[in-house]
Scaffold this motif. Sequence first.
Motif, PDB file in Angstrom:
ATOM      1  N   LYS A  46       0.976  -1.124   0.056  1.00 37.96           N
ATOM      2  CA  LYS A  46       0.134  -0.030  -0.070  1.00 37.96           C
ATOM      3  C   LYS A  46       0.846   1.255  -0.149  1.00 37.96           C
ATOM      4  N   SER A  76      -3.423  -1.846   6.016  1.00 38.78           N
ATOM      5  CA  SER A  76      -2.360  -1.656   5.353  1.00 38.78           C
ATOM      6  C   SER A  76      -2.305  -0.260   4.803  1.00 38.78           C
ATOM      7  N   THR A  77      -3.469   0.357   4.014  1.00 32.93           N
ATOM      8  CA  THR A  77      -3.709   1.483   3.579  1.00 32.93           C
ATOM      9  C   THR A  77      -3.288   2.691   4.693  1.00 32.93           C
ATOM     10  N   THR A 181      -9.449  -3.465  -2.279  1.00 35.50           N
ATOM     11  CA  THR A 181     -10.042  -2.542  -3.148  1.00 35.50           C
ATOM     12  C   THR A 181     -10.044  -2.993  -4.746  1.00 35.50           C
TER      13      THR A 181
END
Length: 316
Positions: A46, A76-77, A181
Amino acid sequence: MSIPFKSEGRFVQKIEATPLVEVRLASTETGIWCKLEFLNPSGSTKDRIARYMVEKAWRNGRIEAGGTVIEASSGSTSIALAMTCAQMGLEFIAVMPEGVSRERQLMIRAYGGEVILVPPDEGIHGALRKAEEIAGETGAYYTRQFENPDNAEAHRVWTGQEILKQIPGGTVNGIVSGVGTGGTIVGLYSAFEEAGCEITPFAARPVRGSALQELECCSFSPCVPGVVEESVSKLYRDADLNGLIEIDISDDLVFDTARQLIRQGFPVGPSSGLNYAAALEAQKKMGPEARIVTVLPDRMERYFSTELFDSMNGGS
Ligand code: PMP
Protein backbone atom coordinates in the motif's frame (compact mmCIF):
# COMPACT_ATOMS: atom_id res chain seq x y z
CA MET A 1 11.05 3.22 -10.21
CA SER A 2 10.78 6.11 -7.85
CA ILE A 3 8.37 8.94 -8.25
CA PRO A 4 10.15 12.26 -7.76
CA PHE A 5 8.59 14.44 -5.12
CA LYS A 6 9.50 17.96 -4.22
CA SER A 7 9.03 18.29 -0.52
CA GLU A 8 10.62 21.54 0.51
CA GLY A 9 13.87 19.98 1.66
CA ARG A 10 12.14 17.21 3.59
CA PHE A 11 13.66 13.74 3.18
CA VAL A 12 11.31 11.49 1.29
CA GLN A 13 12.15 7.82 1.38
CA LYS A 14 12.23 6.36 -2.09
CA ILE A 15 10.10 3.33 -2.74
CA GLU A 16 12.55 1.06 -4.50
CA ALA A 17 11.69 -1.91 -6.72
CA THR A 18 10.82 -4.98 -4.67
CA PRO A 19 12.24 -8.37 -5.68
CA LEU A 20 10.25 -10.86 -7.76
CA VAL A 21 11.26 -14.35 -6.72
CA GLU A 22 10.18 -17.86 -7.63
CA VAL A 23 8.87 -19.48 -4.45
CA ARG A 24 8.41 -23.23 -3.95
CA LEU A 25 6.93 -24.59 -0.75
CA ALA A 26 7.35 -28.23 -1.77
CA SER A 27 10.03 -29.71 -3.99
CA THR A 28 7.30 -31.10 -6.23
CA GLU A 29 5.87 -27.65 -6.93
CA THR A 30 6.73 -25.58 -9.95
CA GLY A 31 7.58 -22.17 -8.63
CA ILE A 32 5.16 -19.32 -8.30
CA TRP A 33 6.57 -15.87 -9.04
CA CYS A 34 6.04 -13.78 -5.94
CA LYS A 35 6.46 -10.02 -5.73
CA LEU A 36 7.86 -9.32 -2.28
CA GLU A 37 5.74 -6.29 -1.52
CA PHE A 38 6.12 -6.75 2.24
CA LEU A 39 9.58 -5.21 1.76
CA ASN A 40 8.14 -1.75 1.08
CA PRO A 41 9.09 0.88 3.72
CA SER A 42 5.93 0.77 5.84
CA GLY A 43 5.65 -2.99 5.38
CA SER A 44 3.10 -3.36 2.61
CA THR A 45 2.27 -2.88 -1.04
CA LYS A 46 0.00 0.00 0.00
CA ASP A 47 3.02 2.31 0.13
CA ARG A 48 2.72 2.51 -3.61
CA ILE A 49 -0.91 3.57 -3.78
CA ALA A 50 -0.51 5.89 -0.82
CA ARG A 51 2.36 7.74 -2.45
CA TYR A 52 0.73 7.71 -5.88
CA MET A 53 -2.72 8.93 -4.76
CA VAL A 54 -1.42 11.62 -2.41
CA GLU A 55 1.23 12.86 -4.77
CA LYS A 56 -1.25 13.07 -7.64
CA ALA A 57 -3.65 15.04 -5.44
CA TRP A 58 -0.78 17.36 -4.46
CA ARG A 59 0.23 17.94 -8.06
CA ASN A 60 -3.41 18.63 -8.99
CA GLY A 61 -3.70 21.18 -6.20
CA ARG A 62 -6.17 19.09 -4.16
CA ILE A 63 -3.84 19.17 -1.15
CA GLU A 64 -1.67 22.02 0.01
CA ALA A 65 1.27 22.19 2.40
CA GLY A 66 0.17 21.18 5.88
CA GLY A 67 -3.17 19.89 4.56
CA THR A 68 -5.05 16.83 5.82
CA VAL A 69 -5.61 13.45 4.18
CA ILE A 70 -8.35 11.09 5.37
CA GLU A 71 -9.10 7.43 4.55
CA ALA A 72 -11.40 4.70 5.81
CA SER A 73 -9.12 1.74 6.25
CA SER A 74 -8.22 -0.42 9.18
CA GLY A 75 -5.29 -1.89 7.48
CA SER A 76 -2.25 -1.42 5.41
CA THR A 77 -3.57 1.57 3.47
CA SER A 78 -3.93 3.66 6.62
CA ILE A 79 -0.46 2.73 7.81
CA ALA A 80 1.01 3.55 4.39
CA LEU A 81 -0.88 6.83 4.19
CA ALA A 82 0.25 7.75 7.70
CA MET A 83 3.86 7.21 6.63
CA THR A 84 3.40 9.08 3.35
CA CYS A 85 1.83 12.03 5.15
CA ALA A 86 4.64 12.03 7.72
CA GLN A 87 7.12 12.26 4.85
CA MET A 88 5.21 15.00 3.08
CA GLY A 89 4.42 17.14 6.10
CA LEU A 90 0.68 16.45 5.92
CA GLU A 91 -1.86 15.51 8.60
CA PHE A 92 -3.57 12.13 8.39
CA ILE A 93 -6.82 10.78 9.82
CA ALA A 94 -7.65 7.05 9.67
CA VAL A 95 -11.26 5.99 10.24
CA MET A 96 -11.73 2.36 11.19
CA PRO A 97 -14.07 0.03 13.07
CA GLU A 98 -13.27 -0.58 16.74
CA GLY A 99 -11.51 -3.87 17.34
CA VAL A 100 -8.69 -3.27 14.90
CA SER A 101 -5.47 -4.63 16.36
CA ARG A 102 -3.46 -2.42 18.68
CA GLU A 103 -0.35 -2.84 16.53
CA ARG A 104 -2.09 -1.17 13.62
CA GLN A 105 -3.46 1.76 15.59
CA LEU A 106 -0.05 2.31 17.21
CA MET A 107 1.74 2.34 13.86
CA ILE A 108 -0.61 5.02 12.54
CA ARG A 109 -0.24 7.11 15.69
CA ALA A 110 3.55 6.69 15.67
CA TYR A 111 3.66 8.35 12.24
CA GLY A 112 1.62 11.21 13.71
CA GLY A 113 -1.74 10.07 12.34
CA GLU A 114 -5.06 10.36 14.16
CA VAL A 115 -7.26 7.28 14.59
CA ILE A 116 -11.05 7.67 14.72
CA LEU A 117 -13.02 4.56 15.63
CA VAL A 118 -16.59 3.70 14.62
CA PRO A 119 -18.64 1.01 16.43
CA PRO A 120 -17.56 -2.50 15.35
CA ASP A 121 -21.05 -3.46 14.14
CA GLU A 122 -20.89 -0.65 11.57
CA GLY A 123 -17.84 -2.29 9.99
CA ILE A 124 -16.10 -0.91 6.93
CA HIS A 125 -19.35 0.69 5.68
CA GLY A 126 -19.62 2.72 8.89
CA ALA A 127 -15.99 3.81 8.50
CA LEU A 128 -16.62 4.85 4.88
CA ARG A 129 -19.63 6.94 5.96
CA LYS A 130 -17.73 8.58 8.80
CA ALA A 131 -14.74 9.44 6.57
CA GLU A 132 -17.10 11.03 4.04
CA GLU A 133 -18.71 13.08 6.80
CA ILE A 134 -15.39 14.33 8.21
CA ALA A 135 -14.03 15.11 4.73
CA GLY A 136 -17.18 17.13 4.03
CA GLU A 137 -16.89 19.08 7.28
CA THR A 138 -13.15 19.73 7.21
CA GLY A 139 -12.19 19.81 3.53
CA ALA A 140 -9.63 17.05 4.15
CA TYR A 141 -8.56 15.19 1.02
CA TYR A 142 -10.33 11.82 1.06
CA THR A 143 -8.25 9.32 -0.91
CA ARG A 144 -11.23 6.96 -1.44
CA GLN A 145 -9.14 3.90 -2.17
CA PHE A 146 -12.21 1.84 -3.12
CA GLU A 147 -13.01 4.06 -6.10
CA ASN A 148 -9.93 6.16 -6.81
CA PRO A 149 -8.58 5.10 -10.23
CA ASP A 150 -5.10 6.19 -9.10
CA ASN A 151 -5.08 3.15 -6.81
CA ALA A 152 -5.11 0.70 -9.74
CA GLU A 153 -3.05 3.13 -11.79
CA ALA A 154 -0.20 2.93 -9.27
CA HIS A 155 0.01 -0.81 -9.91
CA ARG A 156 -0.41 -0.45 -13.68
CA VAL A 157 2.39 2.07 -14.19
CA TRP A 158 4.62 1.06 -11.34
CA THR A 159 4.40 -2.44 -9.77
CA GLY A 160 3.34 -3.97 -13.10
CA GLN A 161 6.23 -2.45 -15.05
CA GLU A 162 8.69 -3.69 -12.43
CA ILE A 163 7.32 -7.22 -12.78
CA LEU A 164 7.51 -7.12 -16.58
CA LYS A 165 11.20 -6.18 -16.32
CA GLN A 166 11.90 -8.82 -13.69
CA ILE A 167 10.10 -11.90 -15.00
CA PRO A 168 12.23 -14.09 -17.24
CA GLY A 169 10.99 -13.82 -20.83
CA GLY A 170 9.09 -10.63 -20.01
CA THR A 171 5.70 -12.32 -20.11
CA VAL A 172 3.09 -13.27 -17.52
CA ASN A 173 0.20 -15.74 -18.05
CA GLY A 174 -1.69 -15.58 -14.79
CA ILE A 175 -2.10 -12.89 -12.14
CA VAL A 176 -3.49 -13.98 -8.78
CA SER A 177 -4.60 -11.67 -5.98
CA GLY A 178 -7.04 -11.39 -3.14
CA VAL A 179 -9.33 -8.43 -3.56
CA GLY A 180 -9.52 -5.60 -1.08
CA THR A 181 -9.99 -2.55 -3.20
CA GLY A 182 -9.12 -4.56 -6.31
CA GLY A 183 -6.36 -2.07 -7.10
CA THR A 184 -3.69 -4.76 -7.26
CA ILE A 185 -5.48 -7.19 -9.56
CA VAL A 186 -6.98 -4.50 -11.79
CA GLY A 187 -3.73 -2.53 -12.15
CA LEU A 188 -1.49 -5.55 -12.72
CA TYR A 189 -3.94 -7.16 -15.15
CA SER A 190 -4.01 -3.93 -17.20
CA ALA A 191 -0.20 -3.65 -17.19
CA PHE A 192 0.25 -7.22 -18.43
CA GLU A 193 -2.55 -7.02 -20.99
CA GLU A 194 -1.22 -3.76 -22.41
CA ALA A 195 2.23 -5.35 -22.66
CA GLY A 196 0.71 -8.00 -24.96
CA CYS A 197 0.70 -10.90 -22.45
CA GLU A 198 -1.99 -13.57 -22.82
CA ILE A 199 -3.13 -13.04 -19.28
CA THR A 200 -5.80 -14.67 -17.12
CA PRO A 201 -6.82 -12.88 -13.89
CA PHE A 202 -7.58 -14.98 -10.80
CA ALA A 203 -9.35 -13.47 -7.78
CA ALA A 204 -8.50 -15.32 -4.57
CA ARG A 205 -11.33 -15.50 -2.02
CA PRO A 206 -10.94 -16.70 1.56
CA VAL A 207 -13.83 -18.83 2.80
CA ARG A 208 -14.61 -20.05 6.30
CA GLY A 209 -13.67 -23.46 7.55
CA SER A 210 -11.62 -26.24 6.07
CA ALA A 211 -14.09 -28.35 4.10
CA LEU A 212 -14.81 -26.21 1.07
CA GLN A 213 -17.20 -28.70 -0.47
CA GLU A 214 -19.54 -28.30 2.50
CA LEU A 215 -19.68 -24.55 2.20
CA GLU A 216 -22.58 -22.71 0.76
CA CYS A 217 -22.34 -19.56 -1.25
CA CYS A 218 -21.64 -16.28 0.55
CA SER A 219 -19.21 -18.03 2.85
CA PHE A 220 -16.63 -15.29 2.61
CA SER A 221 -14.24 -15.32 5.55
CA PRO A 222 -13.34 -12.12 7.39
CA CYS A 223 -10.20 -13.82 8.79
CA VAL A 224 -7.88 -12.31 6.20
CA PRO A 225 -7.50 -8.63 6.96
CA GLY A 226 -7.33 -6.44 3.88
CA VAL A 227 -9.27 -8.84 1.69
CA VAL A 228 -12.97 -7.99 1.67
CA GLU A 229 -16.10 -9.10 -0.11
CA GLU A 230 -15.59 -7.78 -3.59
CA SER A 231 -18.90 -5.92 -3.65
CA VAL A 232 -17.40 -3.27 -1.33
CA SER A 233 -15.17 -1.94 -4.10
CA LYS A 234 -16.49 0.17 -6.96
CA LEU A 235 -13.02 0.05 -8.52
CA TYR A 236 -13.26 -3.73 -8.75
CA ARG A 237 -16.93 -3.88 -9.78
CA ASP A 238 -16.34 -1.47 -12.67
CA ALA A 239 -13.17 -3.15 -13.93
CA ASP A 240 -12.93 -5.15 -17.12
CA LEU A 241 -11.13 -8.33 -16.11
CA ASN A 242 -11.50 -10.59 -19.14
CA GLY A 243 -11.87 -14.27 -18.33
CA LEU A 244 -11.76 -13.68 -14.57
CA ILE A 245 -11.63 -16.91 -12.53
CA GLU A 246 -12.46 -16.92 -8.82
CA ILE A 247 -10.58 -19.32 -6.58
CA ASP A 248 -11.89 -20.10 -3.10
CA ILE A 249 -9.35 -20.97 -0.43
CA SER A 250 -10.37 -22.14 3.04
CA ASP A 251 -9.07 -19.92 5.81
CA ASP A 252 -7.37 -22.96 7.39
CA LEU A 253 -5.30 -23.32 4.23
CA VAL A 254 -4.70 -19.55 4.15
CA PHE A 255 -3.11 -19.63 7.61
CA ASP A 256 -1.26 -22.87 6.99
CA THR A 257 0.26 -21.50 3.77
CA ALA A 258 1.20 -18.19 5.41
CA ARG A 259 2.95 -20.11 8.21
CA GLN A 260 4.83 -22.21 5.64
CA LEU A 261 5.95 -19.06 3.83
CA ILE A 262 7.20 -17.63 7.13
CA ARG A 263 9.10 -20.87 7.87
CA GLN A 264 10.84 -20.43 4.53
CA GLY A 265 11.96 -16.96 5.53
CA PHE A 266 9.22 -14.82 4.01
CA PRO A 267 7.84 -12.80 6.96
CA VAL A 268 4.30 -12.35 5.60
CA GLY A 269 0.72 -11.91 6.77
CA PRO A 270 -2.41 -13.96 5.99
CA SER A 271 -3.19 -12.44 2.59
CA SER A 272 0.13 -13.80 1.30
CA GLY A 273 -1.01 -17.28 2.32
CA LEU A 274 -4.26 -16.71 0.46
CA ASN A 275 -2.49 -15.49 -2.65
CA TYR A 276 0.10 -18.26 -2.73
CA ALA A 277 -2.44 -21.04 -2.14
CA ALA A 278 -4.66 -19.61 -4.90
CA ALA A 279 -1.66 -19.28 -7.22
CA LEU A 280 -1.02 -23.02 -6.87
CA GLU A 281 -4.65 -23.64 -7.88
CA ALA A 282 -4.26 -21.25 -10.82
CA GLN A 283 -1.19 -23.17 -11.89
CA LYS A 284 -3.14 -26.44 -11.80
CA LYS A 285 -5.64 -24.88 -14.19
CA MET A 286 -3.06 -23.33 -16.51
CA GLY A 287 -0.35 -25.98 -16.46
CA PRO A 288 3.23 -26.03 -15.17
CA GLU A 289 4.61 -24.00 -18.06
CA ALA A 290 2.41 -20.99 -17.27
CA ARG A 291 4.11 -18.08 -15.57
CA ILE A 292 1.92 -17.25 -12.61
CA VAL A 293 2.57 -14.06 -10.67
CA THR A 294 1.21 -13.19 -7.27
CA VAL A 295 1.93 -10.65 -4.58
CA LEU A 296 3.02 -11.14 -0.97
CA PRO A 297 1.31 -7.93 0.24
CA ASP A 298 2.38 -7.35 3.83
CA ARG A 299 4.52 -8.26 6.83
CA MET A 300 3.80 -10.66 9.67
CA GLU A 301 4.49 -8.27 12.55
CA ARG A 302 1.09 -6.63 12.27
CA TYR A 303 -0.64 -9.96 12.97
CA PHE A 304 1.02 -11.02 16.24
CA SER A 305 -2.29 -10.81 18.09
CA THR A 306 -4.26 -12.73 15.45
CA GLU A 307 -5.03 -16.36 14.67
CA LEU A 308 -1.93 -16.57 12.47
CA PHE A 309 0.22 -16.72 15.60
CA ASP A 310 -2.20 -18.64 17.85
CA SER A 311 0.02 -21.69 18.19
CA MET A 312 3.04 -19.50 19.08
CA ASN A 313 1.32 -17.20 21.57
CA GLY A 314 2.06 -19.33 24.59
CA GLY A 315 -1.33 -20.98 24.09
CA SER A 316 -1.92 -24.33 22.43
N1 PMP B 1 -3.55 -7.83 1.41
C1 PMP B 1 -3.58 -6.89 2.35
C2 PMP B 1 -2.86 -7.10 3.63
C3 PMP B 1 -4.31 -5.73 2.16
O1 PMP B 1 -4.35 -4.80 3.13
C4 PMP B 1 -5.01 -5.58 0.95
C5 PMP B 1 -5.82 -4.35 0.66
N2 PMP B 1 -6.40 -3.65 1.68
C6 PMP B 1 -4.98 -6.57 0.00
C7 PMP B 1 -4.24 -7.67 0.28
C8 PMP B 1 -5.75 -6.44 -1.28
O2 PMP B 1 -5.22 -5.52 -2.18
P1 PMP B 1 -6.13 -4.58 -3.06
O3 PMP B 1 -6.73 -3.54 -2.17
O4 PMP B 1 -5.18 -3.97 -4.03
O5 PMP B 1 -7.18 -5.41 -3.71
